[in-house]
Motif scaffolding. Sequence first.
Motif, PDB file in Angstrom:
ATOM      1  N   ASP A  82       0.846  -1.191   0.000  1.00 58.56           N
ATOM      2  CA  ASP A  82       0.000   0.000   0.000  1.00 58.56           C
ATOM      3  C   ASP A  82       0.893   1.257   0.000  1.00 58.56           C
ATOM      4  O   ASP A  82       1.554   1.550   0.996  1.00 58.56           O
ATOM      5  N   PRO A  83       0.919   2.032  -1.095  1.00 62.58           N
ATOM      6  CA  PRO A  83       1.778   3.216  -1.132  1.00 62.58           C
ATOM      7  C   PRO A  83       1.405   4.266  -0.095  1.00 62.58           C
ATOM      8  O   PRO A  83       2.272   4.968   0.432  1.00 62.58           O
ATOM      9  N   ASP A  84       0.106   4.384   0.231  1.00 64.21           N
ATOM     10  CA  ASP A  84      -0.282   5.365   1.244  1.00 64.21           C
ATOM     11  C   ASP A  84       0.278   5.000   2.609  1.00 64.21           C
ATOM     12  O   ASP A  84       0.714   5.881   3.367  1.00 64.21           O
ATOM     13  N   PHE A  85       0.269   3.744   2.943  1.00 62.86           N
ATOM     14  CA  PHE A  85       0.823   3.313   4.230  1.00 62.86           C
ATOM     15  C   PHE A  85       2.326   3.540   4.272  1.00 62.86           C
ATOM     16  O   PHE A  85       2.864   4.048   5.249  1.00 62.86           O
ATOM     17  N   LEU A  86       3.014   3.209   3.187  1.00 64.61           N
ATOM     18  CA  LEU A  86       4.457   3.359   3.155  1.00 64.61           C
ATOM     19  C   LEU A  86       4.860   4.840   3.178  1.00 64.61           C
ATOM     20  O   LEU A  86       5.893   5.205   3.749  1.00 64.61           O
ATOM     21  N   ARG A  87       4.042   5.693   2.599  1.00 64.40           N
ATOM     22  CA  ARG A  87       4.310   7.131   2.602  1.00 64.40           C
ATOM     23  C   ARG A  87       4.253   7.699   4.012  1.00 64.40           C
ATOM     24  O   ARG A  87       4.950   8.647   4.352  1.00 64.40           O
ATOM     25  N   ASN A  88       3.384   7.130   4.869  1.00 65.46           N
ATOM     26  CA  ASN A  88       3.210   7.663   6.227  1.00 65.46           C
ATOM     27  C   ASN A  88       4.242   7.133   7.207  1.00 65.46           C
ATOM     28  O   ASN A  88       4.244   7.519   8.369  1.00 65.46           O
TER      29      ASN A  88
END
Length: 89
Positions: A82-88
């Motif tokens: 999940d790119p959103d999770f990794l971004r956070n």
Amino acid sequence: MLRFLPGLIALVLAIYTLVDCVQTPEEQVRGLPKVVWVFVILLFPYAGPAGWWFAGRPRALALPGRETGRPRPPRPKGPDDDPDFLRNL
């Protein structure tokens, strides 16, 4: 012991089918009214349950994407995909 097996199979099949019939909502029962299905299941040990399973029981719902032609909903992603999770992080 073997002579009791057909009777035991008929009893177990009738009880299982009867419980399934009673738990099925009235508007989903096919063929006959639910009360008639109960009597058919009880009066005909093998033909009654077979009739319920093939002619009276509601049809199974189609799985998404199988017979309806609709696309399947997206599958959940793992945190590492999940790119959103990794971004956070």
